[in-house]
Write a protein that holds these residues in place. Structure first.
Motif, PDB file in Angstrom:
ATOM      1  N   MET A   1       0.831  -1.213   0.000  1.00  0.00           N
ATOM      2  CA  MET A   1       0.000   0.000   0.000  1.00  0.00           C
ATOM      3  C   MET A   1       0.861   1.257   0.000  1.00  0.00           C
ATOM      4  O   MET A   1       0.435   2.301  -0.505  1.00  0.00           O
ATOM      5  N   ILE A   2       2.057   1.169   0.576  1.00  0.00           N
ATOM      6  CA  ILE A   2       2.926   2.358   0.628  1.00  0.00           C
ATOM      7  C   ILE A   2       3.214   2.830  -0.800  1.00  0.00           C
ATOM      8  O   ILE A   2       3.010   3.997  -1.141  1.00  0.00           O
ATOM      9  N   GLU A   3       3.634   1.876  -1.644  1.00  0.00           N
ATOM     10  CA  GLU A   3       3.929   2.246  -3.018  1.00  0.00           C
ATOM     11  C   GLU A   3       2.642   2.522  -3.796  1.00  0.00           C
ATOM     12  O   GLU A   3       2.609   3.394  -4.664  1.00  0.00           O
ATOM     13  N   GLY A   4       1.592   1.789  -3.472  1.00  0.00           N
ATOM     14  CA  GLY A   4       0.312   2.007  -4.135  1.00  0.00           C
ATOM     15  C   GLY A   4      -0.170   3.445  -3.958  1.00  0.00           C
ATOM     16  O   GLY A   4      -0.586   4.100  -4.908  1.00  0.00           O
ATOM     17  N   LEU A   5      -0.074   3.949  -2.733  1.00  0.00           N
ATOM     18  CA  LEU A   5      -0.551   5.313  -2.482  1.00  0.00           C
ATOM     19  C   LEU A   5       0.382   6.352  -3.117  1.00  0.00           C
ATOM     20  O   LEU A   5      -0.071   7.434  -3.513  1.00  0.00           O
ATOM     21  N   GLU A   6       1.650   6.000  -3.221  1.00  0.00           N
ATOM     22  CA  GLU A   6       2.589   6.904  -3.912  1.00  0.00           C
ATOM     23  C   GLU A   6       2.182   7.012  -5.389  1.00  0.00           C
ATOM     24  O   GLU A   6       2.135   8.102  -5.953  1.00  0.00           O
ATOM     25  N   GLN A   7       1.858   5.849  -5.961  1.00  0.00           N
ATOM     26  CA  GLN A   7       1.393   5.807  -7.360  1.00  0.00           C
ATOM     27  C   GLN A   7       0.097   6.615  -7.531  1.00  0.00           C
ATOM     28  O   GLN A   7      -0.063   7.350  -8.498  1.00  0.00           O
ATOM     29  N   GLN A   8      -0.802   6.502  -6.567  1.00  0.00           N
ATOM     30  CA  GLN A   8      -2.073   7.240  -6.636  1.00  0.00           C
ATOM     31  C   GLN A   8      -1.836   8.747  -6.567  1.00  0.00           C
ATOM     32  O   GLN A   8      -2.505   9.530  -7.231  1.00  0.00           O
ATOM     33  N   ARG A   9      -0.866   9.121  -5.740  1.00  0.00           N
ATOM     34  CA  ARG A   9      -0.544  10.538  -5.587  1.00  0.00           C
ATOM     35  C   ARG A   9      -0.068  11.119  -6.915  1.00  0.00           C
ATOM     36  O   ARG A   9      -0.522  12.170  -7.365  1.00  0.00           O
ATOM     37  N   GLU A  10       0.844  10.376  -7.564  1.00  0.00           N
ATOM     38  CA  GLU A  10       1.355  10.840  -8.859  1.00  0.00           C
ATOM     39  C   GLU A  10       0.249  10.846  -9.907  1.00  0.00           C
ATOM     40  O   GLU A  10       0.155  11.764 -10.720  1.00  0.00           O
ATOM     41  N   ALA A  11      -0.590   9.821  -9.878  1.00  0.00           N
ATOM     42  CA  ALA A  11      -1.705   9.742 -10.830  1.00  0.00           C
ATOM     43  C   ALA A  11      -2.628  10.945 -10.666  1.00  0.00           C
ATOM     44  O   ALA A  11      -3.090  11.547 -11.632  1.00  0.00           O
ATOM     45  N   ARG A  12      -2.882  11.306  -9.424  1.00  0.00           N
ATOM     46  CA  ARG A  12      -3.788  12.425  -9.133  1.00  0.00           C
ATOM     47  C   ARG A  12      -3.175  13.749  -9.620  1.00  0.00           C
ATOM     48  O   ARG A  12      -3.888  14.611 -10.144  1.00  0.00           O
ATOM     49  N   ILE A  13      -1.867  13.896  -9.454  1.00  0.00           N
ATOM     50  CA  ILE A  13      -1.207  15.125  -9.916  1.00  0.00           C
ATOM     51  C   ILE A  13      -1.276  15.214 -11.448  1.00  0.00           C
ATOM     52  O   ILE A  13      -1.635  16.259 -12.011  1.00  0.00           O
ATOM     53  N   LYS A  14      -0.958  14.111 -12.122  1.00  0.00           N
ATOM     54  CA  LYS A  14      -1.019  14.106 -13.599  1.00  0.00           C
ATOM     55  C   LYS A  14      -2.443  14.316 -14.082  1.00  0.00           C
ATOM     56  O   LYS A  14      -2.703  15.037 -15.040  1.00  0.00           O
ATOM     57  N   ARG A  15      -3.388  13.681 -13.408  1.00  0.00           N
ATOM     58  CA  ARG A  15      -4.783  13.803 -13.814  1.00  0.00           C
ATOM     59  C   ARG A  15      -5.250  15.252 -13.708  1.00  0.00           C
ATOM     60  O   ARG A  15      -5.968  15.758 -14.569  1.00  0.00           O
ATOM     61  N   ALA A  16      -4.825  15.937 -12.641  1.00  0.00           N
ATOM     62  CA  ALA A  16      -5.235  17.333 -12.448  1.00  0.00           C
ATOM     63  C   ALA A  16      -4.769  18.186 -13.626  1.00  0.00           C
ATOM     64  O   ALA A  16      -5.490  19.089 -14.077  1.00  0.00           O
ATOM     65  N   GLU A  17      -3.573  17.883 -14.143  1.00  0.00           N
ATOM     66  CA  GLU A  17      -3.070  18.647 -15.295  1.00  0.00           C
ATOM     67  C   GLU A  17      -3.951  18.427 -16.517  1.00  0.00           C
ATOM     68  O   GLU A  17      -4.270  19.369 -17.245  1.00  0.00           O
ATOM     69  N   VAL A  18      -4.362  17.186 -16.713  1.00  0.00           N
ATOM     70  CA  VAL A  18      -5.224  16.874 -17.875  1.00  0.00           C
ATOM     71  C   VAL A  18      -6.592  17.526 -17.704  1.00  0.00           C
ATOM     72  O   VAL A  18      -7.129  18.134 -18.643  1.00  0.00           O
TER      73      VAL A  18
END
Ligand code: AMP
Ligand code: MN
Ligand code: MN
Ligand code: MN
Length: 338
Positions: free
Chosen positions: A128-145
């Protein structure tokens, strides 16, 4: 004292919503029922948000509100983050209620944005530690789109405007863009923002960055947690398709489903209960509380019908929840939460 026995069973229905109860000695206050009886209210709420994501209250203020409303057990389930858990745990210890660390994962299934509540009795650990890190990055990229798309549709500097609405540096969510659209007068209100720009199937509903539901469920289960399919009645699925979603979720190791999320139609809830029983899934419940004044309040949700689906706290991984004394669920001291 009669009220002790009342509190030993779920909080009773009242015409004014959930009865306000004083906090009772922990040993008594924390006992949860082993089965769902008909039409009762419960002192437990396993789906709520704080300022760590799109909720209005700080983790501390949320815990205080829950305690004031007589809850004995609560889960903090912010979108794709457990950043608020440490603060909430401290507040829960003070208030004498049992906090389950958790989060609500954004995932994809058949092109639909599906949410999975992760109840993490041992805190943030394992994959989950890495999973949430991945989600954080996904959310940042998604916000740009999302921002690029909204700019094309008449909201200049969308990213900056959404950031200003968020009021902190947490990763942005669609509600921040909704507020920006309202503030700039592009739409009249929040509902209009989702209806025209951000809701399911609209341009601002960007899902491509989220993991498949099976992957996200895998993180939860491999990290000692319990995966709960969030608000299954809110995806606009037919009964058959909802069943297929549950099957995929179970095959990935998912263990429970929110039988009640906020306010629901009683017939739909009973039908959903049958789908849970057929699959031997556990039943969870939560208000999905975000801010005071909304229709949802902590511990305030539609009644749970009598059902053979066992309460989620009967799951072996949440065994401590049934008679947890107080404070955070799980043995780890706060400072070891990674
Ligand atoms: P996000 O996690 O950024 O995808 O944003 C999802 C959140 O937006 C949900 O948890 C709700 O708080 C809010 N939301 C999603 N759809 C709607 C809608 N149709 N109306 C109002 N709020 C919504
Ligand atoms: Mn939300
Ligand atoms: Mn959700
Ligand atoms: Mn939620």
């Amino acid at each position: 004292m009669a009220s002790l026995f009342v509190f030993n069973t779920p909080i009773l229905n009242s015409p004014h919503g959930v009865m306000l109860m004083p906090l009772l000695p922990n040993a008594l206050a924390s006992v949860l029922p082993t089965a769902f009886d008909a039409d009762q209210r419960y002192s437990v709420d396993l789906h709520m948000h704080s300022t760590a994501s799109d909720g209005a209250l700080s983790p501390t203020d949320l815990v205080t509100l829950c305690a004031g409303r007589g809850l004995t057990h609560m889960a903090l389930t912010d979108h794709d983050t457990m950043e608020g858990v440490e603060e909430a745990s401290r507040a829960a210890q003070q208030a004498g209620l049992c906090l389950v660390p958790g989060c609500e994962l954004s995932t994809r299934w058949q092109g639909i944005n599906i949410h999975v509540v992760a109840l993490m009795p041992g805190g943030l650990q394992g994959p989950m530690i890495e999973g949430l890190e991945q989600q954080r990055e996904a959310r940042i990229k998604r916000a740009e789109v999302i921002a690029e798309r909204l700019e094309k549709m008449g909201l200049p500097n969308a990213l900056e405007k959404a950031r200003a609405q968020a009021g902190s540096d947490r990763p942005l969510g669609r509600p921040d863009f909704a507020r920006a659209l309202v503030a700039e007068g592009v739409v009249a209100d929040w509902a209009g923002a989702f209806k025209r720009y951000l809701g399911s199937g609209k341009k601002g509903d960007v899902k491509a960055h989220w993991p498949e539901i099976s992957e996200a469920v895998g993180w939860v289960v491999a990290s000692g947690g319990v995966a709960v399919l969030a608000h299954p009645l809110r995806y606009g699925l037919t009964r058959r398709k909802r069943g297929l979603l549950m099957d995929t979720f179970m095959e990935a190791g998912g263990q429970g489903v929110e039988l009640v999320s906020g306010q629901q139609n009683p017939d739909a809830t009973r039908d959903l209960a049958r789908q849970l029983v057929e699959r031997e899934l556990y039943a969870s419940l939560g208000s999905d509380f975000h801010f005071p004044g909304s229709h949802a309040a902590p511990g305030s949700m539609s009644p749970v019908p009598r059902t053979a689906a066992p309460p989620i706290w009967q799951h072996p991984r949440l065994a401590h929840l049934r008679d947890a004394p107080s404070g955070m669920l799980g043995a780890k001291p706060l400072n070891q939460l990674s």
